[in-house]
Design an enzyme around this catalytic site. Structure first.
Site, PDB file in Angstrom:
ATOM      1  CD  GLU A 337      -3.116  -0.655   2.232  1.00 43.23           C
ATOM      2  OE1 GLU A 337      -4.290  -0.981   1.983  1.00 43.23           O
ATOM      3  OE2 GLU A 337      -2.791  -0.105   3.303  1.00 43.23           O
ATOM      4  CB  CYS A 338       0.813   4.320   0.199  1.00 44.71           C
ATOM      5  SG  CYS A 338       1.059   6.094  -0.094  1.00 44.71           S
ATOM      6  N   GLY A 339       3.503   3.548   0.106  1.00 43.88           N
ATOM      7  CA  GLY A 339       4.952   3.356   0.114  1.00 43.88           C
ATOM      8  C   GLY A 339       5.349   1.931  -0.194  1.00 43.88           C
ATOM      9  CE1 TYR A 341       1.717  -0.435  -7.602  1.00 47.46           C
ATOM     10  CE2 TYR A 341       1.254   1.913  -7.349  1.00 47.46           C
ATOM     11  CZ  TYR A 341       1.320   0.785  -8.147  1.00 47.46           C
ATOM     12  OH  TYR A 341       0.984   0.851  -9.468  1.00 47.46           O
ATOM     13  CB  SER A 438      -3.215   0.437  -5.326  1.00 53.01           C
ATOM     14  OG  SER A 438      -3.864   0.458  -4.074  1.00 53.01           O
TER      15      SER A 438
END
Length: 449
Positions: A337-339, A341, A438
């Site tokens: 997730e985020c970082g 990803y 993502s």
């Protein structure tokens, strides 16, 4: 609220404000710590998707905190989180987000407004008003908040950034006129006890001498606020009778979940972790920055959000971590997730424009040198079966990042996302084999709408 409800043992309050920047966090933390120092069992909760403040609440109270998000969560999940906190505490001190009524388009009672949470729980609101630059006119703002939403009750106000004794007297005159009790008045200096936070992105664990600062804040609040009156203003926690206990907010991606946890991978919503544990999953932390690979006895790997762009060189040099992650992904699901990803992608370009090779498990290339703020709620429809659900599953969540995708690559999307404001649905994230990711932070499985 449904006519039938049930009352929890702990009482509660919501600390809210007419707008952001009024001092909600300062006063909420000061009250939490001051009441703990009185010997009360206190729990903090945070309205909305902010993932920083709950860690400060946990430090202030010595007990877990979590988010209550009326846009992203069902009544059942909201009730479960609020009910667990109330049963474990003498008093719940919840903190609002933005202005009390600030919201996004959504179904009735599910707009993301802090007022939704006050209405759901029955907790009275203490309004924090920044009175700098105003005197009696502050009462007109408070009166508007008092009258705007008949579902909620304003129990009193705390004045913040008071300039002088004369200034305080003038503001109190206005509050007397509208019949709102002033529970306390803090000088401007009280807000300086905690360090300045750039858009809320300094975390509790990064704050030097945090407990000393919280004690100083508690002393400042106790000196300026009538704590007995605050305790008396609390209300019974009354939740809908249909609060849910059946399913976790998100499906557990495995029975033993290897979860990255260090200064580069620091963010998982507390309610998500507790939901996985309640479902029987075991969370096994490991540190990529210490060059640790995902433990081999786990059957899923989760790379949370955080700040990999600040540690990109260290991550790129962490051969044991990267090789172990690649081996893990050959046979078991990995999600970022985020970082997380960004680390699963091919390259991550840091703020200085230097590109660092990452795991290469996804084709995406990201950059922190090309910054653009992405912020807001998301509804994501999964494109394929995976660790967070079957194809077609709808998740609610939130994005908050500055990094940009500079090359998406050839991988198909993880999901199709939309926002509450009517933007066209768009492909988001990436998937390849057992690896998904993502920028979207998942909060819960969505209720059908």
């Amino acid at each position: 609220l449904p006519a039938a409800g049930r009352s929890m043992s702990g009482r509660g309050l919501l600390i809210a404000a007419p707008r952001s920047g009024s001092g909600k966090t300062t006063i909420a933390l000061g009250l939490q710590r001051a009441l703990v120092r009185r010997g009360l069992t206190v729990r903090g909760l945070k309205c909305g998707p902010d993932y920083i403040d709950p860690a400060f609440h946990a430090a202030a109270t010595g007990a877990p905190s979590a988010n209550l998000d009326s846009y992203a969560m069902t009544d059942g999940l909201l009730g479960r989180i609020a009910g667990e906190a109330a049963r474990a505490a003498d008093i719940v001190i919840a903190e609002g987000s933005m202005g009390l009524f600030d919201a996004v388009p959504g179904p009735d009672r599910h707009t993301g407004a802090s007022a939704d949470i006050a209405a759901l729980t029955g907790w009275p609101v203490i309004l924090v008003i920044d009175v700098s630059g105003a005197a009696q006119s502050a009462a007109a703002v408070a009166l508007g908040c008092k009258a705007y939403d008949p579902r909620i009750r304003i129990a009193g106000v705390i004045l913040n950034k008071v300039a002088s004794a004369r200034h305080e007297r003038l503001v109190r005159q206005g509050m007397d006129r509208i019949g709102l009790t002033v529970l306390g008045a803090l000088p401007r200096e009280a807000g300086l006890i905690l360090p300045e936070r750039h858009l809320g992105l300094v975390q509790a664990g990064e704050t030097a001498d945090l407990h000393a600062r919280l004690d100083a804040l508690a002393e400042a609040v106790a000196a300026a606020v009538d704590l007995d009156a605050v305790i008396a203003a609390t209300g019974a926690t009354t939740l809908p009778a249909n609060i849910g206990r059946d399913t976790p907010p998100l499906p557990a991606p495995g029975r033993r979940i290897a979860i990255a946890r260090d200064a580069a991978f620091s963010f998982v919503y507390p309610h998500v972790e507790s939901g996985w544990r309640s479902a029987g999953a075991v969370l096994v932390p490991f540190s990529p920055l210490a060059d640790e690979a995902p433990p081999e006895d786990c059957d899923a790997c989760w790379l949370p959000g955080g700040y990999p762009e600040l540690h990109a060189g260290t991550i790129a040099a962490a051969g044991c971590f990267l090789d172990g992650l690649r081996r893990f992904a050959q046979s078991r699901p990995v999600h970022g997730e985020c970082g997380g990803y960004m680390v699963l992608g091919r390259t991550l370009t840091d703020a200085d424009g230097l590109a660092h090779a990452m795991a290469g498990l996804l084709s995406v290339e990201t950059s922190f040198a090309k910054r653009k703020m992405n912020l807001g709620y998301r509804r994501a429809v999964l494109e394929a079966d995976g660790p967070l659900g079957a194809a077609g599953t709808v998740l609610t969540g939130h994005e908050f990042h500055y990094a940009s995708v500079v090359a998406q690559g050839e991988d198909p999307p993880f999901a199709v996302v939309s926002d509450p404001h009517g933007s066209p649905p768009a492909a988001a994230g990436s998937r390849r084999g057992r690896v998904t990711g993502s920028f979207f932070h998942a909060i819960a499985v969505a209720e059908p709408r």
